[in-house]
Design a protein around this motif. Structure first.
Motif, PDB file in Angstrom:
ATOM      1  N   GLN A   1     -47.764 -16.058 -45.808  1.00  0.00           N
ATOM      2  CA  GLN A   1     -48.998 -15.726 -45.078  1.00  0.00           C
ATOM      3  C   GLN A   1     -49.186 -14.219 -44.997  1.00  0.00           C
ATOM      4  O   GLN A   1     -50.300 -13.708 -45.099  1.00  0.00           O
ATOM      5  CB  GLN A   1     -48.920 -16.258 -43.646  1.00  0.00           C
ATOM      6  CG  GLN A   1     -49.325 -17.699 -43.494  1.00  0.00           C
ATOM      7  CD  GLN A   1     -49.244 -18.137 -42.044  1.00  0.00           C
ATOM      8  OE1 GLN A   1     -48.378 -17.685 -41.306  1.00  0.00           O
ATOM      9  NE2 GLN A   1     -50.146 -19.008 -41.658  1.00  0.00           N
ATOM     10  N   GLN A   2     -48.088 -13.521 -44.796  1.00  0.00           N
ATOM     11  CA  GLN A   2     -48.176 -12.068 -44.641  1.00  0.00           C
ATOM     12  C   GLN A   2     -48.456 -11.370 -45.964  1.00  0.00           C
ATOM     13  O   GLN A   2     -49.262 -10.447 -46.029  1.00  0.00           O
ATOM     14  CB  GLN A   2     -46.872 -11.523 -44.060  1.00  0.00           C
ATOM     15  CG  GLN A   2     -46.654 -11.904 -42.618  1.00  0.00           C
ATOM     16  CD  GLN A   2     -45.554 -11.076 -41.984  1.00  0.00           C
ATOM     17  OE1 GLN A   2     -44.619 -10.652 -42.670  1.00  0.00           O
ATOM     18  NE2 GLN A   2     -45.649 -10.839 -40.698  1.00  0.00           N
ATOM     19  N   ILE A   3     -47.757 -11.789 -47.015  1.00  0.00           N
ATOM     20  CA  ILE A   3     -47.827 -11.056 -48.282  1.00  0.00           C
ATOM     21  C   ILE A   3     -48.947 -11.573 -49.174  1.00  0.00           C
ATOM     22  O   ILE A   3     -49.599 -10.800 -49.883  1.00  0.00           O
ATOM     23  CB  ILE A   3     -46.467 -11.151 -49.035  1.00  0.00           C
ATOM     24  CG1 ILE A   3     -45.368 -10.506 -48.205  1.00  0.00           C
ATOM     25  CG2 ILE A   3     -46.551 -10.522 -50.416  1.00  0.00           C
ATOM     26  CD1 ILE A   3     -45.524  -9.019 -47.981  1.00  0.00           C
TER      27      ILE A   3
ATOM     28  N   PRO B   1     -51.920 -13.760 -48.446  1.00  0.00           N
ATOM     29  CA  PRO B   1     -52.878 -14.590 -47.705  1.00  0.00           C
ATOM     30  C   PRO B   1     -54.004 -15.140 -48.577  1.00  0.00           C
ATOM     31  O   PRO B   1     -54.709 -16.051 -48.161  1.00  0.00           O
ATOM     32  CB  PRO B   1     -53.422 -13.621 -46.634  1.00  0.00           C
ATOM     33  CG  PRO B   1     -53.187 -12.259 -47.174  1.00  0.00           C
ATOM     34  CD  PRO B   1     -51.939 -12.357 -48.001  1.00  0.00           C
TER      35      PRO B   1
END
Lengths: 271, 113
Positions: free
Chosen positions: A217-219, A221
């Protein structure tokens, strides 16, 4: 001393205003003039041009081209084998397979009913658009529904090279560690799809699913996520449905089907 | 180590331009390399030494300018430079995938004689 002409100008690496020099015969010679060139040339322009030619070919022929990227051993070939086995009555599948050496993967895919062309890159750690273009000429002429390009197993170098594919798929297997996206951000940020493979052994290897998904999700999305097992076939139907939708909508934007997870905060479904 | 392949491509471009100028020497070249280009500047430097050996660029200097990632938040209409690989708007704290710079791989300038 000037490194360019060897004159005795001090504190100058390249002396730009040479006086006429004398050569050994005593003849006066003019020093070459210095040219400063503003270029702003894209280093990958040649690759990108051929990638665009590939893309136009794929579009015109109605072939859905998928570039599969991962570490060695994540299950790229197994995923294509499974795909061919499950879709053998519906889709014509061609494959271009890149490895440093051997044609083992092309043989494996041939046994699975896939027409496969092996590219052995020698020392090159990635596929380039020209290699794909050349391999395309070796594929038998068929109305391919799906053209799978299995890149060289490497999470660094292939990220920079557009091959003309419509979908870039990055595979992360549960044996590799949940922090792969953080370690290889350029690759994961370039993915339209992330497949988490080998979910059948997730429990045995202590796979921390929530952590891995939070990392993605962070890297990445932007990516659509499918959790699959090439060995058991678990989760593959959602992936096939996505590919089918892409095939039907080759000229449109990539779809985001209901049964996939879109890695955006607040939009992540759980199962 | 795709830097060798990239640097070979760069050298081909450089030698073409040098030939067009009728040059005998290449003094220096400058590259712009985005943080998200997947290229490591140190590896480029090593690759440069390898591929230029025996060419008119053998003694040339390589300068690499690193281009930082620049993102855009559409909600805030804000360009911002992220502080990590997680691209979060500093104002609204939403993720963004809108990249305005950071993937560059360019040969910008060179000097020949």
């Amino acid at each position: 001393m000037c490194e360019d002409c060897g004159c005795s100008a001090e504190s100058v690496r390249i002396h730009q205003n040479h006086d006429p020099q004398l050569n050994q015969a005593g003849t006066r010679i003019e020093a070459p003039s210095v040219h400063h060139l503003d270029l702003h040339a894209k280093i990958l322009e040649h690759n990108d041009r051929i990638a665009n030619q590939n893309r136009v070919l794929f579009q015109n022929q109605g072939w859905l081209a998928v570039n599969m990227l991962s570490s060695p051993g994540s299950g790229k070939t197994a995923l294509i084998e499974r795909l061919a086995q499950d879709q053998r009555n519906d889709w014509q599948i061609g494959a271009i397979v890149g490895d440093l050496a051997t044609d083992n993967d092309a043989h494996r895919l041939g046994h699975a009913g896939v027409s496969a062309v092996q590219i052995t890159t020698g020392t090159a750690c990635h596929l380039e658009a020209s290699m794909v273009s050349h391999a395309l000429s070796k594929l038998p002429p068929k109305p391919w529904d799906l053209l799978v390009i299995e890149n060289v197993g490497n999470l660094v170098c292939p990220a920079a090279f557009d091959l003309g594919e419509q979908i870039r798929v990055v595979i992360l297997s549960v044996t590799e560690g949940e922090d792969k996206p953080q370690k290889y951000p350029a690759m994961f940020k370039s993915a339209q799809v992330v497949l988490i493979n080998k979910t059948d052994i997730a429990e045995a290897v202590g796979w921390q699913r929530d952590l891995a998904i939070a990392n993605l999700q962070q890297i990445a999305p932007q990516a659509t996520l499918f959790e699959v097992s090439a060995r058991t076939g678990a989760g593959m139907d959602a992936w096939y449905a996505y590919l089918d939708q892409c095939r039907q909508d080759l000229n449109g934007p990539s779809p985001r089907p209901q049964n996939s997870q879109v890695l955006q905060i607040g939009r992540l479904s759980s199962n | 180590m795709h830097e060798v392949s990239l640097m070979q491509t760069t050298l081909d471009i450089v030698l073409d331009h040098a030939a067009q100028q009728g040059a005998q020497h290449i003094h220096w070249i400058k590259l712009r390399v985005g943080e998200l280009s997947g290229v490591i500047p140190e590896a480029l430097t090593l690759a440069f030494e390898i591929v230029t050996a025996g060419t008119m660029a053998a003694n040339a200097r390589l300068e690499v300018e690193t281009v930082p990632v620049m993102c855009h938040c559409s909600a805030c209409d804000l360009d911002f430079q992220p502080t990590s690989w997680v691209y979060v708007c500093p104002t609204c704290h939403q993720f963004t995938t809108d990249l305005r710079q950071g993937r560059e791989l360019e040969l910008t300038e060179m000097e020949v004689s």
